[in-house]
Design an enzyme around this catalytic site. Structure first.
Site, PDB file in Angstrom:
ATOM      1  N   HIS A  62      55.330  68.986-127.043  1.00  0.00           N
ATOM      2  CA  HIS A  62      55.806  69.594-128.288  1.00  0.00           C
ATOM      3  C   HIS A  62      55.930  71.099-128.090  1.00  0.00           C
ATOM      4  O   HIS A  62      55.058  71.742-127.498  1.00  0.00           O
ATOM      5  CB  HIS A  62      54.840  69.289-129.431  1.00  0.00           C
ATOM      6  CG  HIS A  62      54.911  67.874-129.883  1.00  0.00           C
ATOM      7  ND1 HIS A  62      55.769  67.459-130.869  1.00  0.00           N
ATOM      8  CD2 HIS A  62      54.263  66.763-129.462  1.00  0.00           C
ATOM      9  CE1 HIS A  62      55.640  66.164-131.043  1.00  0.00           C
ATOM     10  NE2 HIS A  62      54.730  65.710-130.197  1.00  0.00           N
ATOM     11  N   LYS A 120      50.099  69.630-111.687  1.00  0.00           N
ATOM     12  CA  LYS A 120      50.983  70.066-110.597  1.00  0.00           C
ATOM     13  C   LYS A 120      51.236  68.894-109.665  1.00  0.00           C
ATOM     14  O   LYS A 120      50.469  67.931-109.636  1.00  0.00           O
ATOM     15  CB  LYS A 120      50.338  71.209-109.810  1.00  0.00           C
ATOM     16  CG  LYS A 120      50.133  72.463-110.612  1.00  0.00           C
ATOM     17  CD  LYS A 120      49.485  73.538-109.767  1.00  0.00           C
ATOM     18  CE  LYS A 120      49.231  74.770-110.644  1.00  0.00           C
ATOM     19  NZ  LYS A 120      48.384  75.740-109.992  1.00  0.00           N
TER      20      LYS A 120
END
Length: 197
Positions: free
Chosen positions: A124, A177
């Site tokens: 969001h 990551k």
């Protein structure tokens, strides 16, 4: 007219797109309407001998792809959502109990997700302090989980991550990551602990 051309045509016409969204998606429940879900077996691809348990919440509108490979299983109480991006799962893979997968996500073959895992390519937006968060829309970044990956219980895989072939993600890890193939990642946020290949 093929499916992809029809999708592009609807996307490019704002009024038609709003009408299609209204007819397909229930905005309050944020899932396809009941009469759309009735036809899901016609537009979902399910490989031979694949299994989706009855308690799985399949939020898979027909304007995005959902594909489950041969002999793959989605266990009970999972939620699969392709409303903002395709969800593709390869052959001989298993999505464990209580997992959530929100596209765009590509999961390879021989991938095993333990229980309680969240794989979400959706975020969001919240940068504008003068607007409510629910007014600022969403962003997506595709997730790729390559072949032969094991992800431990309650791990979280966040948008934009690629997990390489034969990697292991420890239980409870939060992966922010890329994780190279042949490695073990653990922790919050996840870091590489060792090579396993």
């Amino acid at each position: 007219m093929n499916r992809e051309r029809l999708r592009q045509r609807i996307k490019s016409a704002a009024g038609l797109k709003r009408l299609a969204d209204f007819l397909i998606m229930n905005r309050v429940q944020t899932r396809p309407r009941w009469y759309v879900r009735m036809f899901a077996p016609l537009y979902q691809h399910r490989g031979r001998h694949s299994v989706i348990h009855g308690s799985v919440r399949m939020d898979t509108p027909p304007y995005r792809r959902f594909s489950l490979g041969r002999r793959s299983v989605i266990e009970s109480f999972c939620c699969i959502n392709n409303a903002v991006g395709d969800v593709i799962i390869g052959d001989d893979s298993r999505i464990g109990l209580h997992c959530t997968v929100i596209g765009p996500v590509t999961i390879g073959s021989h991938v095993h997700l333990a229980q309680g895992i969240t794989v979400t390519a959706l975020n969001h937006n919240y940068a504008d302090p003068h607007k409510r968060i629910d007014e600022q829309g969403i962003s997506t970044a595709p997730i790729t989980i390559e072949d032969d990956v094991w992800i431990g219980a309650n791990a979280v895989i966040l948008p934009g991550v690629t997990i390489g072939r034969h990697a292991v993600i420890a239980a409870g890890a939060v992966v922010t990551k890329d994780v190279p193939g042949g490695t073990l990642a653990a922790g919050v946020p996840a870091v590489l602990k060792k090579r396993i290949l």
